[in-house]
Design a protein around this motif. Structure first.
Motif, mmCIF file in Angstrom:
data_model
loop_
_atom_site.group_PDB
_atom_site.id
_atom_site.type_symbol
_atom_site.label_atom_id
_atom_site.label_comp_id
_atom_site.label_asym_id
_atom_site.label_seq_id
_atom_site.Cartn_x
_atom_site.Cartn_y
_atom_site.Cartn_z
ATOM 1 N N ALA A 32 0.853 -1.193 0.000
ATOM 2 C CA ALA A 32 0.000 0.000 0.000
ATOM 3 C C ALA A 32 0.888 1.241 0.000
ATOM 4 O O ALA A 32 1.696 1.434 0.900
ATOM 5 C CB ALA A 32 -0.887 -0.008 1.229
ATOM 6 N N GLN A 33 0.747 2.055 -1.042
ATOM 7 C CA GLN A 33 1.606 3.232 -1.117
ATOM 8 C C GLN A 33 0.745 4.476 -1.134
ATOM 9 O O GLN A 33 -0.390 4.449 -1.601
ATOM 10 C CB GLN A 33 2.528 3.172 -2.334
ATOM 11 N N ASP A 34 1.301 5.516 -0.580
ATOM 12 C CA ASP A 34 0.606 6.800 -0.616
ATOM 13 C C ASP A 34 1.669 7.885 -0.623
ATOM 14 O O ASP A 34 2.852 7.622 -0.374
ATOM 15 C CB ASP A 34 -0.324 6.945 0.598
ATOM 16 N N LEU A 35 1.242 9.097 -0.886
ATOM 17 C CA LEU A 35 2.205 10.203 -0.880
ATOM 18 C C LEU A 35 1.559 11.428 -0.268
ATOM 19 O O LEU A 35 0.335 11.580 -0.320
ATOM 20 C CB LEU A 35 2.738 10.497 -2.284
ATOM 21 N N ARG A 36 2.385 12.249 0.332
ATOM 22 C CA ARG A 36 1.867 13.471 0.948
ATOM 23 C C ARG A 36 2.651 14.661 0.384
ATOM 24 O O ARG A 36 3.870 14.755 0.542
ATOM 25 C CB ARG A 36 2.023 13.403 2.465
ATOM 26 N N ALA A 37 1.898 15.529 -0.284
ATOM 27 C CA ALA A 37 2.532 16.690 -0.919
ATOM 28 C C ALA A 37 2.730 17.796 0.105
ATOM 29 O O ALA A 37 2.060 17.817 1.142
ATOM 30 C CB ALA A 37 1.644 17.194 -2.042
ATOM 31 N N PRO A 38 3.657 18.721 -0.162
ATOM 32 C CA PRO A 38 3.858 19.829 0.781
ATOM 33 C C PRO A 38 2.600 20.696 0.879
ATOM 34 O O PRO A 38 1.909 20.904 -0.125
ATOM 35 C CB PRO A 38 5.020 20.624 0.171
ATOM 36 N N THR A 39 2.309 21.175 2.079
ATOM 37 C CA THR A 39 1.116 22.019 2.242
ATOM 38 C C THR A 39 1.337 23.397 1.627
ATOM 39 O O THR A 39 0.399 24.031 1.154
ATOM 40 C CB THR A 39 0.746 22.171 3.732
ATOM 41 N N SER A 40 2.579 23.853 1.696
ATOM 42 C CA SER A 40 2.886 25.121 1.030
ATOM 43 C C SER A 40 4.296 25.027 0.465
ATOM 44 O O SER A 40 5.183 24.454 1.101
ATOM 45 C CB SER A 40 2.780 26.288 1.998
ATOM 46 N N ALA A 41 4.460 25.560 -0.720
ATOM 47 C CA ALA A 41 5.785 25.553 -1.346
ATOM 48 C C ALA A 41 6.004 26.910 -2.001
ATOM 49 O O ALA A 41 5.068 27.537 -2.488
ATOM 50 C CB ALA A 41 5.868 24.438 -2.382
ATOM 51 N N VAL A 42 7.249 27.337 -1.968
ATOM 52 C CA VAL A 42 7.598 28.650 -2.528
ATOM 53 C C VAL A 42 8.474 28.423 -3.749
ATOM 54 O O VAL A 42 9.336 27.534 -3.763
ATOM 55 C CB VAL A 42 8.340 29.507 -1.474
ATOM 56 N N ALA A 43 8.225 29.221 -4.774
ATOM 57 C CA ALA A 43 8.962 29.071 -6.033
ATOM 58 C C ALA A 43 10.470 29.137 -5.791
ATOM 59 O O ALA A 43 10.953 30.004 -5.076
ATOM 60 C CB ALA A 43 8.541 30.169 -6.999
ATOM 61 N N GLY A 44 11.172 28.163 -6.375
ATOM 62 C CA GLY A 44 12.622 28.164 -6.290
ATOM 63 C C GLY A 44 13.180 27.679 -4.971
ATOM 64 O O GLY A 44 14.379 27.824 -4.717
ATOM 65 N N GLU A 45 12.331 27.111 -4.115
ATOM 66 C CA GLU A 45 12.821 26.542 -2.851
ATOM 67 C C GLU A 45 12.558 25.045 -2.847
ATOM 68 O O GLU A 45 11.469 24.609 -3.241
ATOM 69 C CB GLU A 45 12.110 27.197 -1.656
ATOM 70 N N GLU A 46 13.539 24.291 -2.388
ATOM 71 C CA GLU A 46 13.385 22.832 -2.371
ATOM 72 C C GLU A 46 12.185 22.429 -1.522
ATOM 73 O O GLU A 46 11.837 23.111 -0.564
ATOM 74 C CB GLU A 46 14.639 22.178 -1.805
ATOM 75 N N ALA A 47 11.592 21.321 -1.885
ATOM 76 C CA ALA A 47 10.462 20.795 -1.110
ATOM 77 C C ALA A 47 10.559 19.271 -1.094
ATOM 78 O O ALA A 47 11.328 18.683 -1.853
ATOM 79 C CB ALA A 47 9.151 21.243 -1.739
ATOM 80 N N THR A 48 9.811 18.653 -0.200
ATOM 81 C CA THR A 48 9.835 17.192 -0.138
ATOM 82 C C THR A 48 8.417 16.636 -0.161
ATOM 83 O O THR A 48 7.472 17.270 0.296
ATOM 84 C CB THR A 48 10.542 16.690 1.153
ATOM 85 N N ILE A 49 8.342 15.450 -0.715
ATOM 86 C CA ILE A 49 7.074 14.716 -0.717
ATOM 87 C C ILE A 49 7.335 13.407 0.014
ATOM 88 O O ILE A 49 8.281 12.682 -0.316
ATOM 89 C CB ILE A 49 6.607 14.455 -2.165
ATOM 90 N N SER A 50 6.545 13.142 1.030
ATOM 91 C CA SER A 50 6.769 11.900 1.777
ATOM 92 C C SER A 50 5.931 10.776 1.174
ATOM 93 O O SER A 50 4.825 11.012 0.651
ATOM 94 C CB SER A 50 6.430 12.113 3.253
ATOM 95 N N THR A 51 6.458 9.575 1.207
ATOM 96 C CA THR A 51 5.743 8.417 0.669
ATOM 97 C C THR A 51 5.635 7.341 1.742
ATOM 98 O O THR A 51 6.429 7.301 2.687
ATOM 99 C CB THR A 51 6.470 7.824 -0.550
ATOM 100 N N THR A 52 4.665 6.489 1.587
ATOM 101 C CA THR A 52 4.534 5.335 2.483
ATOM 102 C C THR A 52 4.550 4.074 1.634
ATOM 103 O O THR A 52 4.398 4.131 0.414
ATOM 104 C CB THR A 52 3.221 5.391 3.279
ATOM 105 N N GLY A 53 4.703 2.953 2.274
ATOM 106 C CA GLY A 53 4.739 1.678 1.586
ATOM 107 C C GLY A 53 6.171 1.197 1.433
ATOM 108 O O GLY A 53 7.108 1.792 1.971
ATOM 109 N N SER A 54 6.331 0.136 0.683
ATOM 110 C CA SER A 54 7.670 -0.380 0.442
ATOM 111 C C SER A 54 7.753 -0.925 -0.970
ATOM 112 O O SER A 54 6.733 -1.215 -1.603
ATOM 113 C CB SER A 54 8.016 -1.478 1.461
ATOM 114 N N GLY A 55 8.944 -1.025 -1.438
ATOM 115 C CA GLY A 55 9.161 -1.491 -2.803
ATOM 116 C C GLY A 55 9.446 -0.321 -3.738
ATOM 117 O O GLY A 55 9.695 0.800 -3.302
#
Lengths: 178, 276
Positions: free
Chosen positions: B12-35
């Motif tokens: 079971a995989q899912d992803l969580r996008a950033p709640t707020s992101a600013v142009a030109g600044e790094e961001a991360t998306i977290s994922t769940t699951g394996s594989g």
């Protein structure tokens, strides 16, 4: 090596010409079809009032721009972007097409409805800001595999400027809300 | 059965996008699951596809999200999951400043106008309200100023032109950003248009006194002045451009005439010249 007679060459030329004309006709039909619905409200525009001729021009050119954008992003071709877009909007659309060509992705924008509201029209008429509440079905394809297919509502802040013979989209920026 | 249930949980995989992101600044998306999974990022100017390991964070490079707008992140293994997020403009670094007209007659109400639009370093329109100060100066003297808060990313003004011919500096300032434009102020319509005339051997030489507008500015060279001679033999008209502040013309009229002068909608005096 195959030698072709002038008759065969003429035959091939005719077949290719017919195919090319048909392709051109279908592209033109696509660009002019009624799949993109645009409504424009200019009641809140100011400080300059929007003349009816300008209103008609905006409607025509905005619809054409979205038809062209959909075509560019579906077929990963830059040609449709020449004309209806300029400046930053054209720049990022070109980047998107180039990026899609590299990744093998494409996007389809279907059943588009745009509710445009002019919120600012410069005193000298050289720039107009519009808010577009756009509803459409968007499909993202990786090759032939559809990885996204949903109906969405997206809010766009749009800057349009008058060109020699049309209004062009200079800025197109999606926002969470107005 | 237990193994099957375990496998379902693991895949079971899912992803969580950033709640707020600013142009030109790094961001991360977290994922769940394996594989393994395929990750897609689609947004303005970007359309990427990468292989990722589920359960790990996906780093979005600054250059991938430099255009403000709507992005969609899609994660596909057995099925596809998606999350969309918005990137907002960074802080403003430039002001696009449109000013009209480039030449304007002096002392005209609402004759000068301008629009300022703030953009960040990636050319995204900054929609956060911002105070923009507009100022009109001529010969180092402030003629007019006003502070306007941007609405939907735009601020504008309309102001009267100054009273003296010459360059008008128009500035828009927001925080430490300033954009300047210049408008050339030229004399307005002539005021107190007066002529003199005298007979010569070949006709009548008429000329204006130095032509000024009502504020005392010398009217621009090239402005047309019309001399009209009316006499028993009819009416004759001569158009003459102002050169170095004066317009002059020679009129052919042997009999007595009344000569009048006009420039645009402004009428001057009349003179009577007797017969030759």
């Amino acid at each position: 090596m195959t030698n072709r007679s002038p008759k065969q060459i003429r035959h091939h030329f005719l077949v290719f010409s017919a195919a090319f004309l048909l392709m051109g006709f279908s592209l033109h039909t696509y660009a002019a079809d009624g799949a993109v619905q645009v409504k424009l409200d200019t009641a809140k525009a100011g400080p300059r009032a929007v003349e009816s001729l300008t209103e008609r021009g905006i409607l025509r050119d905005y619809r054409f721009a979205w038809t062209s954008m959909a075509q560019a992003l579906e077929f990963n071709t830059l040609d449709p972007l020449e004309g209806p877009f300029s400046g930053e909007a054209k720049q990022w659309l070109r980047q998107t097409v180039a990026s899609q060509q590299k990744s093998g992705l494409s996007q389809k924008y279907l059943d588009q409805t745009h509710h445009l509201e002019a919120v600012f029209y410069a005193p000298e008429g050289d720039v107009m800001e519009l808010h577009d509440t756009a509803q459409y079905q968007v499909q993202i394809l990786d090759g032939n595999k559809t990885i996204r297919d949903e109906q969405v509502v997206v809010h766009y802040v749009v800057l349009m400027t008058p060109g020699a013979d049309r209004w062009v989209i200079r800025h197109l920026q999606a926002v969470p809300e107005f | 059965m237990c193994l099957a249930a375990w496998a379902e949980v693991c895949s079971a995989q899912d992803l969580r996008a950033p709640t707020s992101a600013v142009a030109g600044e790094e961001a991360t998306i977290s994922t769940t699951g394996s594989g393994k999974a395929t990750f897609y990022l689609v947004g303005p100017g970007v359309s990427h596809r990468n292989d990722v390991a589920l359960g790990e964070e996906i780093h979005l490079a600054a250059q991938d999200i430099r255009n403000a707008g709507n992005y969609v992140a899609i994660l596909c293994s057995e099925s596809c999951h998606r999350a969309s997020f918005y990137v907002t403009a960074a802080k403003p670094v430039t002001l696009t400043f449109l000013v009209h007209p480039s030449r304007v007659p002096v002392a005209q109400g609402d004759a000068v106008s301008g629009v300022a639009l703030p953009f960040d370093q990636y050319h995204n329109l900054v929609l956060t309200p911002l105070n923009v100060s507009f100022e009109l100066t001529a010969k180092d003297a402030s003629l007019w100023s006003k502070s306007v808060r941007t609405q939907n990313g735009a601020a504008w003004f309309r102001a009267a032109s100054g009273k003296s011919a010459g360059p008008l500096q128009v500035a828009a300032t927001a925080d430490d950003l300033t954009a300047r434009r210049a408008v050339q102020q030229v004399a307005s319509d002539p005021c107190n248009l007066r002529i003199t005339g005298q007979r010569t051997r070949t006709g009548i030489l008429v000329q204006t006194q130095p032509v000024h507008d009502c504020a005392g500015n010398v009217v621009t060279d090239g402005t047309i002045v019309t001399f009209t001679a009316t006499g028993p033999h009819g009416t004759g008209t001569v158009d003459a451009p102002i050169k170095q502040g004066i317009a002059r013309a020679e009129m052919d009229a042997p009999g007595p005439v009344v000569i009048s002068v006009a420039s645009g909608v402004v009428m001057g005096n009349e003179i009577r010249v007797g017969a030759q």
